[in-house]
Scaffold this motif. Structure first.
Motif, PDB file in Angstrom:
ATOM      1  N   LYS A  81      12.862   5.847  -9.609  1.00 38.81           N
ATOM      2  CA  LYS A  81      12.165   6.154 -10.860  1.00 38.81           C
ATOM      3  C   LYS A  81      10.894   5.328 -10.910  1.00 38.81           C
ATOM      4  N   HIS A  82       9.817   5.903 -11.435  1.00 44.76           N
ATOM      5  CA  HIS A  82       8.568   5.148 -11.512  1.00 44.76           C
ATOM      6  C   HIS A  82       7.855   5.462 -12.824  1.00 44.76           C
ATOM      7  N   SER A  83       7.325   4.416 -13.452  1.00 43.76           N
ATOM      8  CA  SER A  83       6.525   4.625 -14.659  1.00 43.76           C
ATOM      9  C   SER A  83       5.102   4.175 -14.359  1.00 43.76           C
ATOM     10  N   ILE A 164      -5.386  -3.305  -0.827  1.00 45.80           N
ATOM     11  CA  ILE A 164      -6.416  -2.429  -1.409  1.00 45.80           C
ATOM     12  C   ILE A 164      -6.358  -2.472  -2.940  1.00 45.80           C
ATOM     13  N   TYR A 165      -5.119  -2.583  -3.487  1.00 46.06           N
ATOM     14  CA  TYR A 165      -5.001  -2.619  -4.958  1.00 46.06           C
ATOM     15  C   TYR A 165      -5.758  -3.813  -5.527  1.00 46.06           C
ATOM     16  N   ALA A 166      -5.688  -4.952  -4.806  1.00 49.50           N
ATOM     17  CA  ALA A 166      -6.374  -6.162  -5.286  1.00 49.50           C
ATOM     18  C   ALA A 166      -7.880  -5.899  -5.385  1.00 49.50           C
ATOM     19  N   ILE A 167      -8.410  -5.126  -4.435  1.00 53.62           N
ATOM     20  CA  ILE A 167      -9.855  -4.812  -4.483  1.00 53.62           C
ATOM     21  C   ILE A 167     -10.143  -3.790  -5.575  1.00 53.62           C
ATOM     22  N   ARG A 168      -9.255  -2.786  -5.721  1.00 49.30           N
ATOM     23  CA  ARG A 168      -9.469  -1.779  -6.772  1.00 49.30           C
ATOM     24  C   ARG A 168      -9.538  -2.430  -8.143  1.00 49.30           C
ATOM     25  N   ASN A 169      -8.683  -3.425  -8.326  1.00 48.64           N
ATOM     26  CA  ASN A 169      -8.631  -4.121  -9.610  1.00 48.64           C
ATOM     27  C   ASN A 169      -9.956  -4.804  -9.937  1.00 48.64           C
ATOM     28  N   PRO A 178      -6.682  10.303  -6.643  1.00 47.18           N
ATOM     29  CA  PRO A 178      -6.180  10.199  -5.261  1.00 47.18           C
ATOM     30  C   PRO A 178      -5.754   8.783  -4.890  1.00 47.18           C
ATOM     31  N   LEU A 179      -6.459   7.777  -5.387  1.00 53.06           N
ATOM     32  CA  LEU A 179      -6.077   6.398  -5.040  1.00 53.06           C
ATOM     33  C   LEU A 179      -4.735   6.028  -5.691  1.00 53.06           C
ATOM     34  N   ILE A 180      -4.515   6.497  -6.900  1.00 54.81           N
ATOM     35  CA  ILE A 180      -3.229   6.225  -7.571  1.00 54.81           C
ATOM     36  C   ILE A 180      -2.099   6.955  -6.840  1.00 54.81           C
ATOM     37  N   VAL A 181      -2.353   8.222  -6.483  1.00 55.07           N
ATOM     38  CA  VAL A 181      -1.297   9.031  -5.845  1.00 55.07           C
ATOM     39  C   VAL A 181      -0.889   8.399  -4.512  1.00 55.07           C
ATOM     40  N   ALA A 182      -1.867   8.053  -3.676  1.00 52.26           N
ATOM     41  CA  ALA A 182      -1.533   7.450  -2.369  1.00 52.26           C
ATOM     42  C   ALA A 182      -0.778   6.137  -2.579  1.00 52.26           C
ATOM     43  N   SER A 183      -1.207   5.352  -3.565  1.00 49.69           N
ATOM     44  CA  SER A 183      -0.590   4.046  -3.819  1.00 49.69           C
ATOM     45  C   SER A 183       0.878   4.211  -4.248  1.00 49.69           C
ATOM     46  N   ILE A 184       1.126   5.110  -5.190  1.00 48.87           N
ATOM     47  CA  ILE A 184       2.493   5.248  -5.724  1.00 48.87           C
ATOM     48  C   ILE A 184       3.398   5.948  -4.704  1.00 48.87           C
ATOM     49  N   ILE A 185       2.951   7.083  -4.178  1.00 50.57           N
ATOM     50  CA  ILE A 185       3.854   7.874  -3.329  1.00 50.57           C
ATOM     51  C   ILE A 185       4.148   7.157  -2.009  1.00 50.57           C
ATOM     52  N   SER A 186       3.176   6.431  -1.458  1.00 50.32           N
ATOM     53  CA  SER A 186       3.462   5.704  -0.209  1.00 50.32           C
ATOM     54  C   SER A 186       4.584   4.697  -0.429  1.00 50.32           C
ATOM     55  N   LYS A 187       4.565   4.007  -1.579  1.00 49.78           N
ATOM     56  CA  LYS A 187       5.614   2.999  -1.835  1.00 49.78           C
ATOM     57  C   LYS A 187       6.970   3.684  -1.993  1.00 49.78           C
ATOM     58  N   LYS A 188       6.958   4.836  -2.637  1.00 46.65           N
ATOM     59  CA  LYS A 188       8.227   5.546  -2.832  1.00 46.65           C
ATOM     60  C   LYS A 188       8.752   6.069  -1.492  1.00 46.65           C
TER      61      LYS A 188
END
Ligand code: URA
Length: 449
Positions: A81-83, A164-169, A178-188
């Motif tokens: 599950k992810h929020s 990459i998230y640290a740089i996005r921040n 697209p950056l959110i999708v790659a970040s979330i789905i790759s972890k899942k």
């Protein structure tokens, strides 16, 4: 291709080859591409977006950067599950043990709070002794014994995303679909559950302020996840007011335990827990329908197996299990002050992002990644939009370290809750559901409750 050529091609609106995206990410993780080049690349993606094959290549590049958990030998169905993050969002603390008690396995890797939103790991760490940094081997053992673990993301899972998230921040490129999708789905995908439910928040306390944006994000997440065989659905939920009653780490753990004990349940929280839980059971084929899933979840509450599963998970993660029956084990703030209504009326709205930031200022969250948090502080809201209130009624409680901090917070809080003199309708907690087959506007919340 040279990094500068990749950046230039993307800047000029060309579609990048999968190989180039994968090399760019892999070289960045190895330190062969500088932060400033990654920053420029991220900004071109922010402005130009990504087509489908670029997005899939980016997601794969992320997954390939680290290790994967392997649940191959599990006979039970696994569901995650992810929020997308909210204020007062303690749903994982409640729904993961409920779903595990109903028969699914729930391997949950969670984040820490950053900015105005809280993080599940910080909440759990307010339980004395609780350990969230677990080895992969330990995660698998707890999953086998208890049916659920909630662990912090280790450095070995999708390191590309962490870097990459640290740089996005720091470069204002977080809110790119697209950056959110790659970040979330790759972890899942790296965690490796077979099915996934997404809670995509919209509103003044969410990263996506409008339902339109969150719908676009949900569609892309569901599409990419299902492309990789991760059986995924999403619901769009309202984040225009804090979820449930409490905002703050120990305060939210207390609310979650009270919920599982059946003591006190906020209606919005209950709707979202039961809906997400029923979808988790349906997607993982533990139930045959949402109605059946709902019945199974209620049974876990009535029989006490949900709270017993939480107790076992806390024990396996070395937390003080007395917390289940004795909430005074949790850290308590030394000062509690109440905000009283100055007039009769109806609750019209909340500045939810402001409330999240106020709880950070009290010490419940972080501005910078390495800031220390105080688990005891936070805010409690016994009222919701649409509630009729009388002059002198409690609108909020501030839990603070000092009298002075409590007084400052009360003053700010009085500007963050709006009262109307005419009737206000309550908000529906769930707007819609997005599945691989498209949008489902059926009345899940009515069906579930
Ligand atoms: N949560 C994530 O894990 N990644 C993002 O990019 C945004 C929210």
């Amino acid at each position: 291709m040279l990094p500068v050529e990749i950046i230039k091609n993307k800047r000029e609106g060309h579609s990048l080859k999968s190989r180039d995206i994968k090399d760019f990410v892999a070289d960045f993780v190895k330190g062969r591409i500088e932060n400033y080049q990654m920053s420029a690349f991220l900004m071109t993606v922010y402005f130009n977006g990504m087509d489908r094959h670029e997005l899939l290549a980016l997601t794969e590049a992320y997954v390939e950067s680290g290790q994967k958990l392997d649940f191959g030998k599990f006979d039970k169905p696994t569901v995650d599950k992810h929020s997308t993050g909210g204020v007062g969002d303690k749903v994982s603390l409640i729904v993961c043990p409920m779903v595990a008690a109903a028969g699914a396995s729930v391997p949950k890797i969670s984040g820490r709070g950053l900015g105005h939103t809280g993080g599940t790991i910080d909440k759990l760490e307010s339980i004395p002794g609780f350990k969230a940094n677990l080895s992969l081997k330990r995660c698998l053992k707890i999953l086998e014994d208890v049916g659920v673990f909630i662990a912090a993301q280790s450095r070995s899972i999708v390191p590309a995303d962490q870097k990459i998230y640290a740089i996005r921040n720091l470069t204002a490129t977080v809110d790119s679909i697209p950056l959110i999708v790659a970040s979330i789905i790759s972890k899942k995908l790296a965690v490796g559950a077979k099915s996934l439910v997404l809670d995509i928040k919209f509103g003044n306390g969410a990263f996506m302020k409008t339902a339109r944006m969150s719908r676009r994000l949900a569609r892309s997440l569901v599409e990419v996840a299902n492309h990789y065989g991760l059986n995924t659905a999403a619901i769009l939920t309202d984040m225009n007011q804090p979820l449930g009653y409490a905002v703050g780490n120990a305060l939210e753990v207390k609310e979650a335990i009270e919920y599982l004990r059946g003591d006190k349940r906020a209606k919005d929280l209950n709707t979202i827990v039961m809906t997400l839980g029923a979808i988790m059971l349906r997607l993982s084929s533990v139930s045959n329908s949402l109605i059946e899933g709902k019945r199974m979840l209620k049974e876990t509450l009535n029989s006490g197996t949900a709270i017993e599963t939480l107790r076992k998970m806390i024990a396996a993660q070395e937390g003080d299990v007395r917390v289940i029956y004795d909430l005074s084990v949790l850290p308590q703030a030394p000062v509690v002050k109440k905000l009283l209504a100055s007039t009769n009326g109806w609750i019209y709205g909340f500045d939810t992002c402001g409330i999240g930031m106020l709880s950070v200022e009290l010490g419940a969250g972080r501005i910078k990644k390495d800031d220390k948090i105080d688990p005891s502080v936070g805010l409690v809201f016994p009222v919701k939009r649409g509630d009729k209130i009388s002059k002198g009624q409690v609108l909020a409680e501030v839990h603070a370290k000092t009298e002075h901090e409590a007084d400052i917070a009360l003053k700010k809080l009085s500007q963050m809750i709006t009262i109307s003199t005419s009737i206000v309708r309550e908000r529906k907690p769930i707007l819609t559901a997005i599945t691989a087959q498209g949008e489902r506007r059926f009345m899940w919340n009515m069906e579930i409750l």
